[in-house]
Scaffold this active site. Structure first.
Site: not given
Ligand code: ARG
Length: 286
Positions: A102, A275, A177
């Site tokens: 990411r 998210c 998160h």
């Molecule tokens: N697949 C993403 C990750 O694991 C999902 C992010 C979800 N975002 C959030 N604000 N909880 O980073």
């Protein structure tokens, strides 16, 4: 008919919001950086797009403004705009992602903020996954750590944004998160209200939450397990995953109006409405 006297429902007042969203054009699950993600399960990108569009339309129908950033090929999680930064009073603290998959999102979002009204934009030096872990209650910044955002980022946020920060320790990898297990329902500075799932926090953080928010809505395990706490509140209407029925009922009792959306496809990556949504607070030029 019950003879019990009902107290009149509390009248909640919503306020118009400005949200940044990113269409899931390149959305898929091709790697695993949280326990929800299984690259062996097929992902229907068109379905994710339809669910995301319905979410954006829901915000529009509620009177909110949705700003868009173009998605980038090869960044399937870019749809999760909440991780792109934290904006309070026009000041943006950008993101620094924990996972290499990411990492490149941070710069795309930085350029967007600079072009679209950040009064000040600073990139963090510690791992900081934006509003996914940094949640503004109107008077306090609740800051999660344990899986993604580093404690040093909490101090950076306090310094840059000039707001008091409360650090909270996450302990369950499914709630990696803060916005997967805590929802800010009312961000009025005088009467902030949250909902949360206690089991996702360390014992010490549970004590901090209980002391700071004695009126909080306590979510059940089924509410949490559908990422039900990954909702978006405008102070009255709360956009929630449609499976979060118990939470919806609990919020209605508190005078909120639950608005349910289907985010089943986005949940395959561990995401929900919150998210996909970054609230832009203060001095935007678009
Ligand atoms: N697949 C993403 C990750 O694991 C999902 C992010 C979800 N975002 C959030 N604000 N909880 O980073």
């Amino acid at each position: 008919m019950s003879s019990a006297v009902q107290s009149p429902a509390l009248t909640r007042v919503g306020t118009a919001r400005r949200y940044l969203m990113c269409p899931p054009r390149y959305f898929t699950v091709s790697y695993t950086i949280n326990p929800w993600m299984d690259p062996h399960q097929p992902v229907d990108t068109a379905r994710a797009m339809a669910q995301w569009t319905a979410l954006a339309d829901t915000y529009g129908a509620l009177g909110h403004t949705v700003e868009l950033i173009d998605p980038e090929p090869g960044l399937p999680d870019m749809v999760f705009a909440a991780n792109a930064g934290t904006m309070i009073d026009g000041v943006v603290l950008g993101a620094r992602f924990r996972n290499v998959q990411r990492a490149a999102e941070a710069e795309h979002y930085r350029l967007w903020f600079v072009a679209h009204g950040a009064r000040e934009m600073v990139m963090p030096s510690s791992v900081n996954e934006g509003a996914g872990d940094l949640m503004w209650t109107g008077s306090l910044l609740l800051a999660g750590t344990g899986f993604r955002t580093e404690p040093a980022a909490h101090a950076e946020a306090q310094d840059l944004l000039g707001v008091p920060v409360i650090s909270l320790q996450l302990v369950d990898p499914y709630y990696y998160h803060l916005d997967t297990c805590l929802l800010v329902l009312d961000d009025s500075p005088s009467a902030p209200l949250i909902a949360y799932y206690p089991a996702a926090f360390s014992a010490a953080s549970r004590r901090v939450l209980a002391r700071s928010f004695p009126d909080a809505v306590i979510a059940t395990a089924p509410d949490a397990a559908c990422l039900g706490l990954n909702g978006v509140s405008d102070g009255r209407c709360v956009v929630l995953p449609r499976e979060a029925v118990e939470l919806g009922r609990a919020l209605a009792v508190r005078g909120f109006e639950p608005v349910f959306v289907d985010v089943s496809e986005l949940r395959r990556a561990g995401g929900g409405p919150r998210c996909c949504t970054l609230e832009l607070r203060g001095s935007g030029k678009s």
